[in-house]
Scaffold this motif. Structure first.
Motif, PDB file in Angstrom:
ATOM      1  N   PHE A 158      46.277  26.947  55.415  1.00 22.10           N
ATOM      2  CA  PHE A 158      45.941  27.395  54.061  1.00 22.10           C
ATOM      3  C   PHE A 158      44.487  27.860  54.007  1.00 22.10           C
ATOM      4  O   PHE A 158      44.142  28.812  53.297  1.00 22.10           O
ATOM      5  N   ARG A 159      43.609  27.176  54.727  1.00 30.76           N
ATOM      6  CA  ARG A 159      42.203  27.588  54.753  1.00 30.76           C
ATOM      7  C   ARG A 159      42.057  28.954  55.428  1.00 30.76           C
ATOM      8  O   ARG A 159      41.227  29.777  55.011  1.00 30.76           O
ATOM      9  N   LEU A 219      42.193  36.100  52.563  1.00 29.51           N
ATOM     10  CA  LEU A 219      42.350  36.617  51.203  1.00 29.51           C
ATOM     11  C   LEU A 219      41.074  37.320  50.725  1.00 29.51           C
ATOM     12  O   LEU A 219      41.131  38.214  49.877  1.00 29.51           O
ATOM     13  N   GLN A 220      39.927  36.929  51.271  1.00 28.28           N
ATOM     14  CA  GLN A 220      38.676  37.572  50.874  1.00 28.28           C
ATOM     15  C   GLN A 220      38.676  39.063  51.196  1.00 28.28           C
ATOM     16  O   GLN A 220      38.111  39.874  50.459  1.00 28.28           O
ATOM     17  N   TYR A 221      39.334  39.422  52.329  1.00 26.80           N
ATOM     18  CA  TYR A 221      39.371  40.836  52.719  1.00 26.80           C
ATOM     19  C   TYR A 221      40.344  41.619  51.845  1.00 26.80           C
ATOM     20  O   TYR A 221      40.192  42.826  51.645  1.00 26.80           O
ATOM     21  N   VAL A 222      41.346  40.926  51.318  1.00 22.48           N
ATOM     22  CA  VAL A 222      42.294  41.597  50.421  1.00 22.48           C
ATOM     23  C   VAL A 222      41.648  41.843  49.064  1.00 22.48           C
ATOM     24  O   VAL A 222      41.790  42.910  48.451  1.00 22.48           O
ATOM     25  N   LEU A 223      40.890  40.858  48.581  1.00 23.06           N
ATOM     26  CA  LEU A 223      40.256  40.965  47.253  1.00 23.06           C
ATOM     27  C   LEU A 223      38.898  41.656  47.297  1.00 23.06           C
ATOM     28  O   LEU A 223      38.252  41.823  46.240  1.00 23.06           O
ATOM     29  N   ASN A 224      38.468  42.013  48.487  1.00 24.45           N
ATOM     30  CA  ASN A 224      37.160  42.672  48.645  1.00 24.45           C
ATOM     31  C   ASN A 224      36.021  41.821  48.062  1.00 24.45           C
ATOM     32  O   ASN A 224      35.105  42.328  47.391  1.00 24.45           O
ATOM     33  N   LYS A 225      36.168  40.482  48.302  1.00 25.94           N
ATOM     34  CA  LYS A 225      35.128  39.520  47.913  1.00 25.94           C
ATOM     35  C   LYS A 225      34.820  39.543  46.410  1.00 25.94           C
ATOM     36  O   LYS A 225      33.663  39.402  45.985  1.00 25.94           O
ATOM     37  N   LYS A 226      35.878  39.735  45.603  1.00 26.59           N
ATOM     38  CA  LYS A 226      35.711  39.668  44.160  1.00 26.59           C
ATOM     39  C   LYS A 226      35.445  38.217  43.740  1.00 26.59           C
ATOM     40  O   LYS A 226      36.051  37.286  44.270  1.00 26.59           O
ATOM     41  N   GLU A 227      34.598  38.040  42.806  1.00 24.29           N
ATOM     42  CA  GLU A 227      34.264  36.697  42.358  1.00 24.29           C
ATOM     43  C   GLU A 227      35.404  36.091  41.557  1.00 24.29           C
ATOM     44  O   GLU A 227      35.654  34.897  41.615  1.00 24.29           O
ATOM     45  N   VAL A 248      43.173  24.792  47.890  1.00 22.67           N
ATOM     46  CA  VAL A 248      42.240  25.247  48.920  1.00 22.67           C
ATOM     47  C   VAL A 248      41.179  26.167  48.313  1.00 22.67           C
ATOM     48  O   VAL A 248      40.016  26.182  48.767  1.00 22.67           O
ATOM     49  N   LEU A 249      41.536  26.925  47.270  1.00 20.77           N
ATOM     50  CA  LEU A 249      40.550  27.759  46.589  1.00 20.77           C
ATOM     51  C   LEU A 249      39.595  26.901  45.748  1.00 20.77           C
ATOM     52  O   LEU A 249      38.391  27.209  45.625  1.00 20.77           O
ATOM     53  N   ALA A 250      40.156  25.844  45.183  1.00 22.86           N
ATOM     54  CA  ALA A 250      39.306  24.940  44.405  1.00 22.86           C
ATOM     55  C   ALA A 250      38.302  24.230  45.298  1.00 22.86           C
ATOM     56  O   ALA A 250      37.161  23.963  44.890  1.00 22.86           O
TER      57      ALA A 250
END
Length: 805
Positions: free
Chosen positions: A560-561, A567-575, A600-602
């Motif tokens: 999961f980590r 997932l950061q590369y999919v969201l383009n590091k959106k906050e 895991v996001l929390a």
């Protein structure tokens, strides 16, 4: 300047990589089952050993013989043609004779094969032809057309019981059974067992069995060589049958030749007597015809007749000439005017008559004398002249008389020669018919005589041939028993056992793979779609839904980590981001993944809320252990004005909140069209960093499509062994048509099945399993005995160790 890789080249390279990986995957798939292959091969070899041990072997026995043809290059004579008795041999006919039942009956009678002897073993029964301790001689058979068997059990070396009869019999004593009376003779062989079984069958039945097992083929094309073979359970029996068959065929051919000679003699002798009688009769007719018509030699006689006619015509002409000359002289002498002429009488003009010639000479002399007297002027009245005149007259009368005789003789001879000529002509006219009749008679004589001579010569030839009859066959190579059986073939059976032992598990694995229509490996997905795969989540053996917390180091938590990092590369590091979680149908782990992805996001410091939008089958709250209460449906229908009141924190998880479904409405799809939904998402995006939307399966209802407009990306769940391959086509369609935002795939519930992955599952080699050392926390292994045995014997561990080194 760096060259850009076109999308088509990238795709083709990716396909080639997948193809190469498929071979590697195939290797690991089958190497995992090496213990199963070993057990299967061992079992197959055991079966092959038992088969070879207890199967009665079949032996091949063969010999070679030659079929000779005495007159292959000569023409048969007329009698042979008439009797259809030519010496040319048709090999196919001879082969059929060798395979015939009558010839085999002679072999059976000669070798006494009506009796078959068997020794009983613990498992198999073996034919002991000529190797048993006894043979049976039948003194009397009650029914020669019925088969029967005799059981023999030895009590000791010289005594035995027959057909469970308590009475003991010994060798050379009569044994009476319901089938007949027999005598047992000792062969001198030591008994290999105490139990024997003897079967008796009629000669015709046994001959049919052996004749059907005989194989005959030309050994060399264009020659008379035949290979005679037989397959049998006893090589000594087969050798004796083949050798005796070739011997009996030789005897049979001699008998047939003698029989043929007798038939020829039986045909010739009566006809010789008949043709001898015909010859005598026809010769007598020809002789009588020749005698009657005086036909000695027709050609000579014809020449004689021609000569006779010619001579007769010549003689007739001579006599005519003689007659004409005589008449001319007579006419001359008869003319009185010629008495006083001073002309002498002409000569006889060649008439062959001495008297006439003498008289003509005397007459001419008398004429000359008289003429001289007259020329001397002696008067006619002179006695001398008178005497001379008288002499002349006398001679003239004598000549005419002689001429009359000559003419009569000439007429008579002429008539005789004319008669002879006519007779010759008549004979010549009659000759053709007589010659023809005689020729026909002689032709009959010649024909009968030719046949008579032919039959005489053939009788002598046949008598000589009968006295020196030889077989038209010869044994080139006798049959000998072979100690090596042809069936079963030991090497072939062993090789076949190994192949079957390898093929059965391989076919099972292959069939299971081919018939499997569900997603099994990452490559199954990559071959069907170009949708990116965000990560894989292994199977967790814990009963808790929430597997991610601050202290866990399990393999699943780490996966999961990894997904969080990807997932950061999919969201383009959106906050802040809204993530939609969906799947093809229920049971693929949306709620499980949503819960743990929120956790895991929390843990990364993101204030996260999980929305339980699978209104029809909500599971998030129950998985978290949070009691049900007001939720989304309450807000959408206006019964909850403040979202902050219905959002609840997840116990023991900082920064993690959950918004439950609330009461299940009758119209979930229409409820999602309410304008308050926009208000809800606006508020959530303002107050939370991550909004995780656990929605209903997109392949079953339209909820996910409705909610997709609020999402920044979509996580599409594919569960190993659960999602069908054909449903990946739906994912590919969503990806190509961009119907779901930034679609990515997560493979859920990945298990370490035989043959999948290299050191675990996936392309990147992070793997999972049991016994991670101190790197990951270990989970309780499965209790399946077969799986544990395979993992214990997994040969891939050798490859893992070599890779780690």
């Amino acid at each position: 300047m760096q060259e850009k890789t076109s999308p088509s080249n990238y795709i083709s390279e990716n396909r080639r990589e997948l193809w190469n990986l498929s071979f590697r995957d195939l290797f690991y798939k089958y190497v995992r089952f090496i213990p199963v292959f070993v057990v299967s091969v061992a079992f197959a070899l055991l079966v092959a050993f038992l088969y070879l041990r207890y199967t009665v072997p079949v032996y091949g026995v063969g010999g070679t013989m030659i079929i000779k043809s005495e007159q292959q290059n000569s023409r048969a004579d007329k009698v042979d043609i008439l009797l259809e008795n030519t010496s040319n041999v048709n090999l196919q006919n001879e082969m059929e004779i060798l395979r015939s039942r009558p010839l085999m009956q002679r072999v059976v009678d000669s070798l006494n094969l009506q009796f078959t002897y068997y020794v009983k073993g613990k498992i198999k029964t073996v034919n002991i032809y000529k190797q048993g301790p006894f043979i049976i001689k039948a003194l009397q058979l009650n029914d020669s057309n019925a088969s029967f068997s005799i059981k023999v059990k030895f009590a000791d070396r010289n005594q035995f019981r027959v057909n469970d009869d308590p009475k003991l019999y010994s060798y050379n004593s009569e044994v009476k059974t319901p089938a007949g009376t027999f005598i047992f003779l000792n062969t001198g062989y030591t008994a290999a067992s105490n139990d024997y079984n003897v079967t008796w069958q009629p000669t015709t039945v046994v001959a049919g069995i052996y004749a059907g097992s005989i194989g005959i083929v030309p050994k060399t094309p264009g020659t008379g060589l035949l290979a005679v073979g037989m397959r049998t359970y006893n090589p000594f029996l087969g050798a004796d049958v083949i050798n005796k068959l070739m011997e009996e065929y030789s005897k049979y051919s001699i008998e047939q030749n003698i029989k043929s000679s007798d038939q020829i003699l039986g045909f010739i002798n009566p006809r010789l007597i008949e043709y001898e009688r015909k010859l005598d009769s026809v010769e007598a007719l020809a002789l009588n015809f020749q005698t009657r018509y005086n036909l000695i030699d027709a050609e000579v006689q014809q020449q004689e007749y021609f000569q006779l006619i010619s001579d007769a015509d010549k003689a007739t002409n001579e006599q005519t000439l003689r007659l004409n000359v005589s008449s001319m002289i007579d006419d001359y002498l008869a003319d009185k005017k010629n008495d006083t002429k001073k002309v002498i009488v002409p000569s006889s003009l060649g008439l062959p008559d001495e008297t006439l010639n003498s008289l003509v000479t005397s007459y001419n002399k008398a004429q000359i004398d008289r003429q001289q007297l007259l020329e001397a002027n002696v008067p006619q009245a002179n006695p001398a002249v008178q005497e001379a005149t008288k002499l002349v007259e006398q001679l003239r009368v004598s000549i005419r008389e002689n001429l009359r005789n000559i003419k009569n003789s000439a007429l008579s001879l002429k008539a005789d020669y004319v008669r002879r000529s006519r007779i010759g002509e008549d004979q010549l006219r009659a000759m053709p018919a007589k010659v023809k009749d005689l020729a026909q008679l002689k032709l009959q004589v010649d024909r009968v005589q030719e046949l008579y001579k032919l039959l005489q010569a053939k009788r002598e030839e046949t008598e000589i041939k009968k006295a020196s009859t030889l077989s038209n066959s010869g044994i080139v190579d006798r049959a000998y028993p072979s100690p090596k059986p042809i069936k079963p073939n030991r090497k072939m059976i062993q090789v076949l056992a190994v192949l079957v032992g390898l093929a059965i598990p391989a076919l099972y694995i292959f069939a299971a793979e081919v018939l499997n229509d569900k997603i099994t490996t990452r490559y199954d997905i990559e071959k069907l779609t170009e949708t990116p795969i965000l990560g894989e989540i292994g199977h967790s053996y814990t009963e808790k839904v929430m597997v991610v917390n601050k202290t866990t180091r399990s393999m699943v938590a780490e996966q999961f980590r990894i997904i969080r990092s990807n997932l950061q590369y999919v969201l383009n590091k959106k906050e802040k981001a809204t993530i939609l979680v969906t799947s093809s149908f229920s049971g693929e782990g949306k709620s499980y993944v949503s819960t743990n992805m929120g956790a895991v996001l929390a843990l990364a410091g993101k204030k996260t809320v999980i929305l339980e939008f699978d209104i029809r089958k909500p599971k998030v709250l129950s998985g978290l252990g949070v009691p049900k209460g007001p939720g989304i449906t309450n807000f959408l229908i206006g019964k909850a004005e403040n979202l902050n009141d219905i959002i609840r924190p997840v116990p023991e998880h900082e920064n993690l909140f959950v918004l439950g479904c609330g009461p299940i409405p009758p119209n979930p799809s229409e409820l999602l069209l309410d304008p308050r939904l926009d208000e809800m998402f606006d508020w959530l995006k303002q107050h939370f960093d991550i909004v995780l939307v656990d929605t209903a399966p997109v392949g079953m209802v339209s909820d996910a499509m409705t909610l997709s407009k609020y999402a920044d990306c979509t996580l599409y769940l594919v569960r190993q062994g659960h999602t069908f391959k054909k449903q990946v086509a739906l994912i590919d369609e969503f990806h190509k048509e961009s119907r779901l935002p930034k679609l990515s795939i997560i493979i859920n519930d990945v298990k370490l099945k035989p043959g999948y992955g290299y050191y675990g599952y996936g392309r990147y080699g992070y793997g999972y399993g049991y016994g991670y050392g101190s790197y990951y926390e270990e989970e309780t292994p499965p209790h399946n005995l077969f799986e544990r045995m395979l993992n214990k014997l997994d040969i891939r561990r050798l490859f893992r160790k070599s890779r780690k080194k």
